[in-house]
Design a protein around this motif. Structure first.
Motif, PDB file in Angstrom:
ATOM      1  N   LEU A  18       2.509  -5.367  -9.296  1.00  0.00           N
ATOM      2  CA  LEU A  18       3.566  -4.667  -8.569  1.00  0.00           C
ATOM      3  C   LEU A  18       4.906  -4.931  -9.234  1.00  0.00           C
ATOM      4  CD1 LEU A  18       2.469  -5.597  -4.961  1.00  0.00           C
ATOM      5  CD2 LEU A  18       2.096  -3.425  -6.127  1.00  0.00           C
ATOM      6  N   LYS A  19       5.819  -3.970  -9.121  1.00  0.00           N
ATOM      7  CA  LYS A  19       7.132  -4.116  -9.736  1.00  0.00           C
ATOM      8  C   LYS A  19       8.266  -4.192  -8.711  1.00  0.00           C
ATOM      9  CE  LYS A  19       5.822  -1.826 -14.014  1.00  0.00           C
ATOM     10  NZ  LYS A  19       5.249  -2.980 -14.596  1.00  0.00           N
ATOM     11  N   SER A  20       8.090  -3.573  -7.557  1.00  0.00           N
ATOM     12  CA  SER A  20       9.134  -3.531  -6.539  1.00  0.00           C
ATOM     13  C   SER A  20       9.073  -4.771  -5.655  1.00  0.00           C
ATOM     14  CB  SER A  20       8.986  -2.282  -5.674  1.00  0.00           C
ATOM     15  OG  SER A  20       9.844  -2.355  -4.563  1.00  0.00           O
ATOM     16  N   ARG A  21      10.091  -5.615  -5.753  1.00  0.00           N
ATOM     17  CA  ARG A  21      10.129  -6.839  -4.947  1.00  0.00           C
ATOM     18  C   ARG A  21      10.184  -6.506  -3.447  1.00  0.00           C
ATOM     19  NH1 ARG A  21      11.554 -11.979  -6.397  1.00  0.00           N
ATOM     20  NH2 ARG A  21      12.385 -11.198  -8.362  1.00  0.00           N
ATOM     21  N   GLU A  22      11.014  -5.540  -3.080  1.00  0.00           N
ATOM     22  CA  GLU A  22      11.138  -5.178  -1.665  1.00  0.00           C
ATOM     23  C   GLU A  22       9.834  -4.595  -1.126  1.00  0.00           C
ATOM     24  OE1 GLU A  22      12.426  -5.141   2.011  1.00  0.00           O
ATOM     25  OE2 GLU A  22      13.536  -6.027   0.351  1.00  0.00           O
ATOM     26  N   GLY A  23       9.193  -3.748  -1.897  1.00  0.00           N
ATOM     27  CA  GLY A  23       7.906  -3.188  -1.489  1.00  0.00           C
ATOM     28  C   GLY A  23       6.844  -4.270  -1.342  1.00  0.00           C
ATOM     29  N   PHE A  24       6.851  -5.233  -2.248  1.00  0.00           N
ATOM     30  CA  PHE A  24       5.912  -6.353  -2.171  1.00  0.00           C
ATOM     31  C   PHE A  24       6.137  -7.141  -0.890  1.00  0.00           C
ATOM     32  CE2 PHE A  24       5.517 -10.973  -2.977  1.00  0.00           C
ATOM     33  CZ  PHE A  24       4.137 -11.049  -2.981  1.00  0.00           C
ATOM     34  N   ARG A  25       7.375  -7.479  -0.611  1.00  0.00           N
ATOM     35  CA  ARG A  25       7.670  -8.262   0.600  1.00  0.00           C
ATOM     36  C   ARG A  25       7.284  -7.499   1.864  1.00  0.00           C
ATOM     37  NH1 ARG A  25      13.598 -10.596  -1.019  1.00  0.00           N
ATOM     38  NH2 ARG A  25      12.846 -12.209  -2.433  1.00  0.00           N
ATOM     39  N   ARG A  26       7.665  -6.227   1.925  1.00  0.00           N
ATOM     40  CA  ARG A  26       7.431  -5.417   3.116  1.00  0.00           C
ATOM     41  C   ARG A  26       5.951  -5.096   3.313  1.00  0.00           C
ATOM     42  NH1 ARG A  26      10.732  -1.492   1.941  1.00  0.00           N
ATOM     43  NH2 ARG A  26       9.138  -0.345   0.812  1.00  0.00           N
ATOM     44  N   ASN A  27       5.257  -4.720   2.246  1.00  0.00           N
ATOM     45  CA  ASN A  27       3.889  -4.221   2.372  1.00  0.00           C
ATOM     46  C   ASN A  27       2.795  -5.265   2.200  1.00  0.00           C
ATOM     47  OD1 ASN A  27       4.840  -1.558   2.723  1.00  0.00           O
ATOM     48  ND2 ASN A  27       5.055  -1.336   0.521  1.00  0.00           N
ATOM     49  N   TYR A  28       3.096  -6.379   1.563  1.00  0.00           N
ATOM     50  CA  TYR A  28       2.058  -7.366   1.280  1.00  0.00           C
ATOM     51  C   TYR A  28       2.377  -8.745   1.854  1.00  0.00           C
ATOM     52  CZ  TYR A  28       0.334  -3.883  -1.989  1.00  0.00           C
ATOM     53  OH  TYR A  28      -0.139  -2.719  -2.538  1.00  0.00           O
ATOM     54  N   LEU A  29       3.490  -9.312   1.446  1.00  0.00           N
ATOM     55  CA  LEU A  29       3.799 -10.693   1.810  1.00  0.00           C
ATOM     56  C   LEU A  29       4.002 -10.862   3.316  1.00  0.00           C
ATOM     57  CD1 LEU A  29       4.201 -13.522   0.734  1.00  0.00           C
ATOM     58  CD2 LEU A  29       6.605 -12.973   0.357  1.00  0.00           C
ATOM     59  N   LYS A  30       4.749  -9.969   3.920  1.00  0.00           N
ATOM     60  CA  LYS A  30       5.012 -10.048   5.363  1.00  0.00           C
ATOM     61  C   LYS A  30       3.702 -10.067   6.150  1.00  0.00           C
ATOM     62  CE  LYS A  30       6.957  -7.321   9.104  1.00  0.00           C
ATOM     63  NZ  LYS A  30       7.501  -6.018   9.462  1.00  0.00           N
ATOM     64  N   HIS A  31       2.787  -9.168   5.804  1.00  0.00           N
ATOM     65  CA  HIS A  31       1.516  -9.080   6.527  1.00  0.00           C
ATOM     66  C   HIS A  31       0.628 -10.291   6.250  1.00  0.00           C
ATOM     67  CE1 HIS A  31       2.501  -5.125   7.939  1.00  0.00           C
ATOM     68  NE2 HIS A  31       2.729  -4.719   6.698  1.00  0.00           N
ATOM     69  N   ALA A  32       0.616 -10.774   5.022  1.00  0.00           N
ATOM     70  CA  ALA A  32      -0.182 -11.960   4.694  1.00  0.00           C
ATOM     71  C   ALA A  32       0.314 -13.175   5.469  1.00  0.00           C
ATOM     72  CB  ALA A  32      -0.137 -12.223   3.200  1.00  0.00           C
ATOM     73  N   LEU A  33       1.633 -13.296   5.621  1.00  0.00           N
ATOM     74  CA  LEU A  33       2.199 -14.403   6.404  1.00  0.00           C
ATOM     75  C   LEU A  33       1.851 -14.258   7.880  1.00  0.00           C
ATOM     76  CD1 LEU A  33       5.681 -14.673   4.666  1.00  0.00           C
ATOM     77  CD2 LEU A  33       3.886 -16.430   4.648  1.00  0.00           C
ATOM     78  N   GLU A  34       1.962 -13.037   8.416  1.00  0.00           N
ATOM     79  CA  GLU A  34       1.653 -12.802   9.830  1.00  0.00           C
ATOM     80  C   GLU A  34       0.190 -13.080  10.150  1.00  0.00           C
ATOM     81  OE1 GLU A  34       2.892  -8.760  10.445  1.00  0.00           O
ATOM     82  OE2 GLU A  34       5.002  -9.318  10.687  1.00  0.00           O
ATOM     83  N   LEU A  35      -0.700 -12.751   9.217  1.00  0.00           N
ATOM     84  CA  LEU A  35      -2.134 -12.959   9.429  1.00  0.00           C
ATOM     85  C   LEU A  35      -2.584 -14.371   9.049  1.00  0.00           C
ATOM     86  CD1 LEU A  35      -3.410  -9.546   8.040  1.00  0.00           C
ATOM     87  CD2 LEU A  35      -3.339 -10.277  10.436  1.00  0.00           C
ATOM     88  N   ASN A  36      -1.633 -15.214   8.688  1.00  0.00           N
ATOM     89  CA  ASN A  36      -1.902 -16.602   8.289  1.00  0.00           C
ATOM     90  C   ASN A  36      -2.864 -16.700   7.106  1.00  0.00           C
ATOM     91  OD1 ASN A  36      -0.215 -17.880  10.205  1.00  0.00           O
ATOM     92  ND2 ASN A  36      -1.758 -17.503  11.772  1.00  0.00           N
ATOM     93  N   LEU A  37      -2.789 -15.741   6.201  1.00  0.00           N
ATOM     94  CA  LEU A  37      -3.586 -15.798   4.981  1.00  0.00           C
ATOM     95  C   LEU A  37      -2.914 -16.694   3.954  1.00  0.00           C
ATOM     96  CD1 LEU A  37      -4.513 -12.027   4.695  1.00  0.00           C
ATOM     97  CD2 LEU A  37      -5.931 -13.896   5.572  1.00  0.00           C
ATOM     98  N   VAL A  38      -1.583 -16.714   3.985  1.00  0.00           N
ATOM     99  CA  VAL A  38      -0.792 -17.584   3.127  1.00  0.00           C
ATOM    100  C   VAL A  38       0.263 -18.258   3.990  1.00  0.00           C
ATOM    101  CG1 VAL A  38      -1.105 -16.191   1.053  1.00  0.00           C
ATOM    102  CG2 VAL A  38       0.876 -15.806   2.479  1.00  0.00           C
ATOM    103  N   CYS A  39       0.804 -19.367   3.504  1.00  0.00           N
ATOM    104  CA  CYS A  39       1.899 -20.024   4.206  1.00  0.00           C
ATOM    105  C   CYS A  39       2.962 -20.426   3.197  1.00  0.00           C
ATOM    106  CB  CYS A  39       1.412 -21.222   5.009  1.00  0.00           C
ATOM    107  SG  CYS A  39       0.662 -22.514   4.035  1.00  0.00           S
TER     108      CYS A  39
END
Length: 56
Positions: A18-39
């Motif tokens: 991925l190249k877009s930092r904002e897209g990564f945070r919004r579409n991937y990282l936020k959800h992974a944190l919410e689902l407790n997949l990553v911390c």
């Protein structure tokens, strides 16, 4: 991601090709944190330049 290995957001973006930092945070990282997949390694400072993410 490997267990017990801390990754920066840039390293995770590279792994996902991925190249877009904002897209990564919004579409991937936020959800992974919410689902407790990553911390966060520094949960009290989510915007720290030293922030890393680790697989649970």
């Amino acid at each position: 991601m490997e267990y017990d290995v801390a990754y920066t957001s840039n390293q995770l973006m590279e792994k996902l090709e991925l190249k877009s930092r904002e897209g990564f945070r919004r579409n991937y990282l936020k959800h992974a944190l919410e689902l407790n997949l990553v911390c966060m390694t520094i949960p009290d400072k989510p915007n720290s330049k030293n922030q890393r993410y680790i697989k649970k």
